[in-house]
Design an enzyme around this catalytic site. Sequence first.
Site, mmCIF file in Angstrom:
data_model
loop_
_atom_site.group_PDB
_atom_site.id
_atom_site.type_symbol
_atom_site.label_atom_id
_atom_site.label_comp_id
_atom_site.label_asym_id
_atom_site.label_seq_id
_atom_site.Cartn_x
_atom_site.Cartn_y
_atom_site.Cartn_z
ATOM 1 N N MET A 94 -10.044 2.055 -2.194
ATOM 2 C CA MET A 94 -9.199 2.486 -0.816
ATOM 3 C C MET A 94 -8.439 3.334 -1.209
ATOM 4 O O MET A 94 -7.520 4.249 -1.448
ATOM 5 C CB MET A 94 -7.513 1.541 -1.441
ATOM 6 C CG MET A 94 -7.279 1.510 0.034
ATOM 7 S SD MET A 94 -6.317 0.365 -0.070
ATOM 8 C CE MET A 94 -4.736 0.721 2.255
ATOM 9 N N CYS B 16 -4.508 5.409 -1.508
ATOM 10 C CA CYS B 16 -3.512 4.287 -1.710
ATOM 11 C C CYS B 16 -3.418 3.960 -3.178
ATOM 12 O O CYS B 16 -4.664 3.798 -4.325
ATOM 13 C CB CYS B 16 -3.757 2.962 -1.314
ATOM 14 S SG CYS B 16 -2.608 1.467 -1.800
ATOM 15 N N HIS C 102 0.993 -1.262 0.128
ATOM 16 C CA HIS C 102 0.183 0.428 0.194
ATOM 17 C C HIS C 102 1.048 1.114 -0.105
ATOM 18 O O HIS C 102 1.814 0.939 0.271
ATOM 19 C CB HIS C 102 -0.633 -0.157 1.593
ATOM 20 C CG HIS C 102 -1.737 -1.257 1.159
ATOM 21 N ND1 HIS C 102 -2.828 -0.890 0.871
ATOM 22 C CD2 HIS C 102 -1.855 -2.046 2.073
ATOM 23 C CE1 HIS C 102 -3.627 -2.336 1.280
ATOM 24 N NE2 HIS C 102 -3.101 -2.815 2.166
ATOM 25 N N HIS D 12 -4.601 0.615 -5.197
ATOM 26 C CA HIS D 12 -5.371 -0.129 -4.923
ATOM 27 C C HIS D 12 -6.924 1.951 -5.145
ATOM 28 O O HIS D 12 -7.931 0.921 -4.049
ATOM 29 C CB HIS D 12 -5.925 -0.520 -3.587
ATOM 30 C CG HIS D 12 -5.056 -2.127 -2.971
ATOM 31 N ND1 HIS D 12 -4.155 -1.079 -2.039
ATOM 32 C CD2 HIS D 12 -4.471 -2.839 -3.820
ATOM 33 C CE1 HIS D 12 -2.773 -2.783 -2.412
ATOM 34 N NE2 HIS D 12 -3.714 -3.179 -3.511
HETATM 35 CU CU LIG Z 1 -3.758 -0.289 -0.752
#
Ligand SMILES: [Cu+2]
Length: 157
Positions: free
Chosen positions: A150, A142, A86, A145
């Site tokens: 996210m 992120c 992440h 993602h």
């Molecule tokens: Cu992530």
Amino acid sequence: MRVTSMVAGLAIVLAACGGEKKPENQTTAAPEQPAAAPAAAPAAGGGANHDVTMTLTGSTYKFDPSDLTIKAGDKITFHNKTGGPHNVSFWADSIPAGAADVLKKNMPDQMAPLEGPLLTEPEGTYVVSFAGAPTGEYKFYCLPHLALGMHGKITVQ
Ligand SMILES: [Cu+2]
């Protein structure tokens, strides 16, 4: 008489020497150390710390909490828990005026402006200081993602 005045003079000299010394032994009062708080980083710089985890739960990638309110001068420690790597990136057009310059200084190891490094290590952390940060809303995401939803929001008061 002579001896007495010499002693008196010596006493004055000693007193003067003693007066020059500033008390340097103030460390005897040990600062309170939270003994059992491994996740809480010491608040160097004075601001409070806020912890945000980065997780994959089921099929959901998320920051937790994804919506938090802090004070200018606080910092946030992002924890890589599951589903990594992440990172923490800020949208340049979704932060207060002047915030980009502050974040560029306060975000270590940026891959690109306002883009934090990928956390590949389990339990790896990334700390963003909001020292000197303007108040307002900071939207972040992120990078790996983002398409999976996210992202989150920080409100600096
Ligand atoms: Cu992530």
